[in-house]
Enzyme design. Structure first.
Site, short mmCIF file in Angstrom:
data_model
loop_
_atom_site.label_atom_id
_atom_site.label_comp_id
_atom_site.label_asym_id
_atom_site.label_seq_id
_atom_site.Cartn_x
_atom_site.Cartn_y
_atom_site.Cartn_z
N MET A 1 0.83 -1.21 0.00
CA MET A 1 0.00 0.00 0.00
C MET A 1 0.87 1.26 0.00
O MET A 1 0.53 2.25 -0.64
CB MET A 1 -0.95 -0.01 1.19
CG MET A 1 -2.10 -0.99 1.06
SD MET A 1 -3.39 -0.74 2.31
CE MET A 1 -2.53 -1.27 3.80
N HIS A 2 1.98 1.22 0.72
CA HIS A 2 2.90 2.35 0.70
C HIS A 2 3.43 2.60 -0.70
O HIS A 2 3.56 3.76 -1.13
CB HIS A 2 4.07 2.11 1.66
CG HIS A 2 3.79 2.52 3.06
ND1 HIS A 2 4.74 2.56 4.05
CD2 HIS A 2 2.64 2.92 3.66
CE1 HIS A 2 4.19 2.97 5.18
NE2 HIS A 2 2.92 3.18 4.98
N ALA A 3 3.71 1.53 -1.43
CA ALA A 3 4.20 1.68 -2.80
C ALA A 3 3.18 2.39 -3.68
O ALA A 3 3.54 3.10 -4.63
CB ALA A 3 4.55 0.32 -3.39
#
Length: 249
Positions: free
Chosen positions: A229-231
Site C-alpha cells: 500500500m505504501h508503494a
C-alpha cells in the site's frame, strides 16, 4: 553528563524499566532512539534475571513516531519502515512488556505501544494513528495490531480519519486498557509488574510465547500488505506537500 536517550534501569528484582527521554526530538524515531531501544530490548531478552519490562516515556511524551526526515526518505523510496523495526520489539521480547503510555502516543509511537502485552494510558494524553493526515496509508503493523487491540470499529475510525483522541475519550469508547491520571500511570505499571515478577521466569516466557504466537504468525502478511500500500500511496505529490505543511502541527 547528558541523560541517555534510552535509559535502562532495574527497579526491583525481575523488573526493568526502559525510558525513552529524547527531549530535544520529543521521542520521535531518530537513529538514536531506534538504536537505543533495539539495544535495550536485545540486552533484556538475553538476561535471565529479567521477568517484565516497563516501557515508558518522559513528562507528557511517550513517543511521537516518525521524524520528518524519515517520512521524506519513505516518500523518496530511500527506505521502508521495515528497515528499522521498532514495531515488533515488544511483541518479540520473550518476557511480558507493559507500555506505560503516560504521554502522547503519535502515529508509529502509538502503534509501538499497542504491541506491548499490557497497555496503560493517561487520561490527559493524546493518542492518534495519524498516518492518513499526511496522505499515506498506515504502516508499522497498524492495520493488524490496532483492530486486535482496539476493535475493528474504533481502529478503522482512528486510521481512516487520523483523528486525535484523549485517553479519557478512549476510555469512554471502551478501550480494554486501564486509563488513569498521568501521574498514576507508572505507579499502576509497577503494581502490575510486581504481580508478574512473582511468577517463575520460565513460566512467563512459555505462556507469553503461546499467547502471542498467533500474532507473530499473522503479522508478516499484514506488513507485506502495508508495504504494498505504501508503494501505491506514499509517492503521490500531495503526500510530500502534506509532510512539509503538516508535520508537527
Amino acid at each position: 553528563m547528558l541523560d541517555p536517550i534510552v535509559e535502562v534501569r532495574d527497579l526491583e528484582a525481575g523488573i526493568v524499566q526502559v525510558t525513552m527521554q529524547d527531549r530535544v526530538n520529543k521521542n520521535t524515531f531518530t537513529d538514536g532512539l531506534i538504536g537505543g531501544l533495539t539495544a535495550a530490548f536485545a540486552d533484556i531478552g538475553a538476561r535471565q534475571d529479567c521477568k517484565v519490562v516497563i516501557l515508558t516515556g518522559y513528562d507528557s511524551y511517550f513517543s511521537s513516531g516518525g521524524t520528518q526526515e524519515g517520512l521524506r526518505d519513505l516518500f523518496e523510496g530511500k527506505m521502508k519502515f521495515t528497515d528499522k523495526d521498532l514495531y515488533s520489539l515488544a511483541l518479540n521480547c520473550p518476557i511480558p512488556v507493559i507500555a506505560a503510555m503516560q504521554g502522547h502516543g503519535i502515529g508509529g509511537g502509538f502503534v509501538m505501544g499497542m504491541f506491548a502485552d499490557f497497555v496503560i494510558l493517561a487520561r490527559e494524553s493524546i493518542y492518534t494513528a495519524n498516518f492518513m493526515k499526511y496522505g499515506f496509508t498506515p504502516g508499522m503493523g497498524s492495520t493488524f495490531i490496532l483492530p486486535q487491540k482496539l476493535g475493528i470499529s474504533l481502529a478503522g475510525e482512528m486510521m481512516l480519519t487520523a483523528s486525535t483522541y484523549r485517553g479519557e475519550e478512549l476510555h469512554k469508547r471502551g478501550v480494554p486498557f486501564p486509563v488513569v491520571a498521568r501521574d498514576k500511570v507508572l505507579e499502576q505499571a509497577l503494581e502490575l509488574a510486581r504481580t508478574l515478577a512473582e511468577k517463575p521466569r520460565f513460566s512467563l516466557v512459555t505462556l507469553k510465547d503461546h499467547l502471542v504466537f498467533p500474532l507473530r504468525k499473522q503479522l508478516a502478511a499484514f506488513i507485506e500488505d502495508e508495504i504494498a500500500m505504501h508503494a501505491l500511496t506514499f509517492h503521490q505529490p500531495e503526500v510530500k506537500q502534506r509532510i512539509e505543511a503538516f508535520f508537527g502541527k
